[in-house]
Design a protein around this motif. Structure first.
Motif, short mmCIF file in Angstrom:
data_model
loop_
_atom_site.label_atom_id
_atom_site.label_comp_id
_atom_site.label_asym_id
_atom_site.label_seq_id
_atom_site.Cartn_x
_atom_site.Cartn_y
_atom_site.Cartn_z
N GLY A 259 -123.15 -28.80 98.52
CA GLY A 259 -121.73 -28.51 98.53
C GLY A 259 -121.21 -27.84 99.78
N TYR A 260 -121.97 -27.89 100.86
CA TYR A 260 -121.54 -27.27 102.12
C TYR A 260 -121.32 -28.36 103.17
CZ TYR A 260 -123.38 -23.08 99.86
OH TYR A 260 -123.64 -22.06 98.98
N ASP A 261 -120.07 -28.54 103.60
CA ASP A 261 -119.73 -29.59 104.55
C ASP A 261 -119.59 -29.08 105.98
OD1 ASP A 261 -119.61 -31.70 102.67
OD2 ASP A 261 -117.62 -31.02 102.03
N GLN A 262 -119.34 -27.79 106.14
CA GLN A 262 -119.21 -27.21 107.47
C GLN A 262 -120.40 -26.29 107.71
OE1 GLN A 262 -115.06 -25.69 106.79
NE2 GLN A 262 -114.70 -26.60 108.80
N ILE A 263 -121.32 -26.73 108.55
CA ILE A 263 -122.55 -25.98 108.75
C ILE A 263 -122.88 -25.85 110.23
CG2 ILE A 263 -123.49 -26.76 106.54
CD1 ILE A 263 -125.39 -28.60 108.16
N ILE A 264 -123.63 -24.81 110.53
CA ILE A 264 -124.26 -24.66 111.84
C ILE A 264 -125.76 -24.66 111.59
CG2 ILE A 264 -124.67 -23.12 113.79
CD1 ILE A 264 -121.81 -22.10 113.44
N THR A 265 -126.47 -25.61 112.18
CA THR A 265 -127.92 -25.68 111.97
C THR A 265 -128.62 -24.79 112.99
OG1 THR A 265 -128.30 -27.58 113.43
CG2 THR A 265 -127.64 -28.05 111.17
N CYS A 278 -122.00 -29.01 112.62
CA CYS A 278 -121.62 -30.18 111.85
C CYS A 278 -120.35 -29.86 111.08
CB CYS A 278 -122.72 -30.60 110.88
SG CYS A 278 -124.31 -30.96 111.66
N ASN A 279 -119.23 -30.40 111.54
CA ASN A 279 -117.94 -30.16 110.91
C ASN A 279 -117.57 -31.39 110.09
OD1 ASN A 279 -115.51 -28.87 110.30
ND2 ASN A 279 -114.47 -29.71 112.10
N THR A 418 -116.91 -19.21 113.80
CA THR A 418 -118.19 -19.19 113.09
C THR A 418 -118.04 -18.73 111.65
OG1 THR A 418 -118.61 -16.96 113.97
CG2 THR A 418 -119.55 -18.82 115.18
N ARG A 419 -116.99 -17.96 111.34
CA ARG A 419 -116.79 -17.46 109.98
C ARG A 419 -116.44 -18.57 108.99
NH1 ARG A 419 -112.58 -12.84 111.61
NH2 ARG A 419 -111.84 -14.68 112.78
N ASP A 420 -116.09 -19.75 109.50
CA ASP A 420 -115.75 -20.88 108.64
C ASP A 420 -116.98 -21.71 108.27
OD1 ASP A 420 -113.08 -20.17 108.82
OD2 ASP A 420 -112.71 -21.48 110.56
N PHE A 421 -118.14 -21.33 108.77
CA PHE A 421 -119.32 -22.18 108.62
C PHE A 421 -120.44 -21.47 107.86
CE2 PHE A 421 -116.94 -24.00 112.01
CZ PHE A 421 -117.20 -25.36 111.96
N THR A 422 -121.32 -22.29 107.30
CA THR A 422 -122.55 -21.81 106.68
C THR A 422 -123.69 -22.02 107.66
OG1 THR A 422 -121.80 -22.30 104.43
CG2 THR A 422 -124.18 -22.20 104.78
N LEU A 423 -124.54 -21.04 107.81
CA LEU A 423 -125.70 -21.15 108.70
C LEU A 423 -126.86 -21.75 107.91
CD1 LEU A 423 -126.77 -20.45 111.58
CD2 LEU A 423 -127.67 -18.35 110.58
N VAL A 424 -127.33 -22.91 108.32
CA VAL A 424 -128.48 -23.55 107.70
C VAL A 424 -129.68 -23.30 108.60
CG1 VAL A 424 -129.49 -25.70 106.83
CG2 VAL A 424 -127.02 -25.30 106.63
N SER A 425 -130.59 -22.48 108.11
CA SER A 425 -131.71 -22.01 108.94
C SER A 425 -133.01 -22.67 108.51
CB SER A 425 -131.83 -20.49 108.81
OG SER A 425 -132.98 -20.03 109.48
#
Length: 659
Positions: A259-265, A278-279, A418-425
């Protein structure tokens, strides 16, 4: 690896002297561990997609081939001159990366092709003979050939390449690697291809020569697709980010399912860290820079820095601490590996602070040397005249700062918050640093997939077979010029024919291909382009309006009265492959006690806290963990700081948030 529909994971230590040996060992072990029939007599060969950081590390560490450049006489210094771009305009101490080819290995030959494709100066046989003898005396591994306007007419490059074939070494021609204008980017990309090609060829030949590895497999490409390994020569530089590309692909698929479409890998490995934004989709680019080198081929928009678990900490002449980009690699590796390493690394600092369980590394298969690590950290701290815990914490903070800057490059510097994104680590070291970086960047949610140290491999299972084609046309596109549309369609037909012919050996017929066309367009006089989707039925007016809209979105204005130019045609052919399912599991009780291992002392911000350790494989959807906590698994470790909490979602991802 998937066997009979089930997913199995396995990891072995890398073998820096020849990375292919670890690949062979890993595949052989997982096949023997989980299936005795798949490699038995009469059994089909396993389907393998292979990606690696071999090319990336060769560029980052400047450990590629000894190469020469052959170019149009008078243009030997293009690699040195570069372009007008100055990324560090106000840095008094900036050092430009040295060209991959030094001046004494750059050769000019009398030839000239005009922009009209006319051969103005033909190559003389005597010049070819002289050139060949000079190159033969240099004991080269490869040669790059880059002539002016070869993208319009490659005849002169082909003549030189055919003559130099007698040297018996790989030859990279710019008209094959990148048939586009702007000589600096074309030269840089072609030279980089020549620089990494011998290393990759040795890597792949080790795989194909092994009795324990299938003869037929596919290579992961930097654009998120894959091709057959037998087509390596056409892939070359397009594999430069193949390993990181698999990670972005896997991270995006897992995050999208959750369910996360806006992410920073955020992919932190042993030598480098790779980040991508990835926006609502994977970002692709044809303009990338790796270790200061322009690389102009279609690839996932990944930014790489030389910071990883193996990054070495040093004290410079001014007494300041530095971390990376030099890496200890896997041999000797960090001091804690016990391989006689002498350089303090980020991994050693994490172990010293208690954030890595010395007895749980690789699922307990490898014990880490804590005593030796402690002695070296204390010695390092004495150089700085500070306590050892402060020195170890400083190492991590310096490394984090470098990685945070990388994330800002792909987000803040491009207008994203960056506050609009989820960090995928992910990556073997990602979970150790993710929470601290997210806090500094204002990111509220962190998603850490299971088997994070293997996510790049998992992501490759989602890769389709993809081939990219481009051609510079440089045509003026005036409103209402429908004749030009016919010209574009004809040019695209030529690229389509190439795509259909080259996808047949991959096992795809023309009717099985998904074809995407686009144009690099600009206003007349501009020095940059925007990529605009193109459909064969699209009219001229509609294309011009799309450029106006794209320019307005990107730069805040549109020049509706300016003439428009088409610079490059781009065509992508995609053959779909089977994808692994992402399984959703039912939620259970919040209590994670079944996964509890032990309590140990861990240092956070100079304070030693009693910290719970959990086994990731035993966690179930719905389990909740309050920090401070450490979650260990076979391929990675995750730190949940005191001010964070974690919950396991339905896809077995760890979701971290600040309390």
């Amino acid at each position: 690896m998937r066997i009979n529909g089930d997913l199995f994971t396995h990891k072995v230590l890398s073998t820096p002297q020849n990375p292919a040996n670890a690949v062979i060992q890993g595949v052989d072990e997982i096949l023997r561990l989980y299936s005795t029939d798949i490699v038995g007599a009469g059994s089909p060969s396993p389907y393998i997609v292979h990606g690696s950081t071999v090319a990336t590390n060769a560029l980052l560490e400047r450990r590629g081939a000894r190469i020469a450049l052959v170019t149009t006489k008078g243009f030997e210094d293009i690699l040195e001159i570069g372009r007008q771009a100055r990324p560090s305009l106000y840095d008094f101490f900036v050092e430009r990366p040295a060209p991959l080819v030094p001046a004494d290995r750059r050769f000019g030959i009398s030839e000239r092709t005009l922009h009209t494709s006319e051969i103005q100066t033909e190559i003389k046989p005597a010049d070819l003979e002289t050139l060949a003898s000079e190159l033969a005396a240099l004991e080269l591994d490869a040669v790059a050939i880059c002539f002016l306007f070869a993208y319009v007419n490659p005849q002169n490059e082909q003549i030189v390449a055919e003559y130099l074939a007698r040297l018996g070494i790989p030859i990279s021609c710019s008209h094959e690697v990148l048939p586009e204008y702007r000589e600096y980017a074309r030269f840089s990309t072609t030279v980089a291809n020549a620089y990494i090609r011998p290393t990759l060829e040795r890597h792949l030949s080790t795989l194909t020569d092994s009795e324990q590895f299938p003869k037929s497999f596919r290579l992961m490409l930097s654009n998120g697709g894959c091709v057959s390994a037998k087509n390596f020569e056409s892939a070359g530089i397009r594999t430069v980010l193949s390993g990181p590309a698999g990670g972005v692909l896997g991270a995006y698929q897992i995050a999208k399912a959750a369910g996360y479409d806006q992410i920073i890998t955020f992919d932190m490995g042993g030598t480098s860290t790779d980040v991508s934004l990835c926006n609502n989709g994977i970002s692709l680019t044809t303009e990338s820079t790796i270790s200061g080198l322009p690389i102009k081929v279609p690839l996932i928009d990944i930014y790489t820095v030389g910071a990883g678990g193996g990054s070495i900490a040093t004290v410079d002449a001014g007494g300041a601490m530095r971390v990376g980009p030099e890496s200890a690699g896997a041999d000797p590796g960090p001091i804690c590996y016990g391989n006689n390493g002498e350089d303090i690394t980020v991994t050693d600092a994490n172990l010293f602070l208690g954030r890595i369980a010395a007895t749980q590394f690789l699922g307990g298969a490898m014990a880490l040397d804590l005593n030796r690590t402690r002695a070296h950290v204390e010695k390092f701290a004495s150089q700085l005249s500070i306590p050892a815990p402060q020195a170890a914490d400083g190492i991590l903070k310096v490394a984090n700062a470098a990685m945070e800057r990388a994330i800002k490059v792909i987000s803040v510097e491009r207008g994203f918050d960056t506050r609009d994104f989820t960090l995928v680590s992910f990556g073997g070291a990602g979970g150790l640093h993710a929470a601290f970086m997210a806090e500094n960047l204002g990111i509220e949610t962190i998603l850490i997939p299971p088997n994070g140290g293997l996510l790049s491999a998992y992501g490759m299972l989602f890769a389709d077979v993809v081939k990219d084609y481009s051609q510079t046309v440089l045509l003026r596109f005036e409103t209402g010029s429908e004749t030009l549309v016919d010209t574009l369609n004809t040019a695209f037909d030529e690229l389509l024919t190439r795509a259909e012919n080259e996808m047949k050996p991959e096992g795809f017929t023309p009717d099985q291909l998904k074809i995407d066309r686009s144009l690099d367009m600009r206003y007349e006089g501009q020095s940059y382009e925007l990529n605009i989707p193109y459909f064969t039925e699209t009219g001229a007016q509609a294309l011009v309006q799309r450029l106006h809209a794209a320019h307005d979105q990107r730069f805040g204005y549109a020049r509706t009265d300016a003439p428009v130019e088409v610079v490059n045609l781009r065509l992508t052919a995609t053959g779909a492959t089977d994808k692994p399912p992402i399984q959703r599991l039912p939620r259970v009780d919040a209590d994670p006690s079944e996964a509890f291992i032990v309590q140990n002392r861990v240092v956070f911000d100079g304070e030693t806290l009693i910290t719970d350790f959990y086994r990731r494989e035993a966690l179930q959807p719905g389990n909740q963990i309050a920090g401070p906590a450490i979650v260990t698994e076979f391929s990675a470790t995750t730190v949940v700081p005191p001010n964070f909490s974690a919950v396991v979602d339905a896809y077995q991802n760890l979701i971290l948030q600040q309390r």
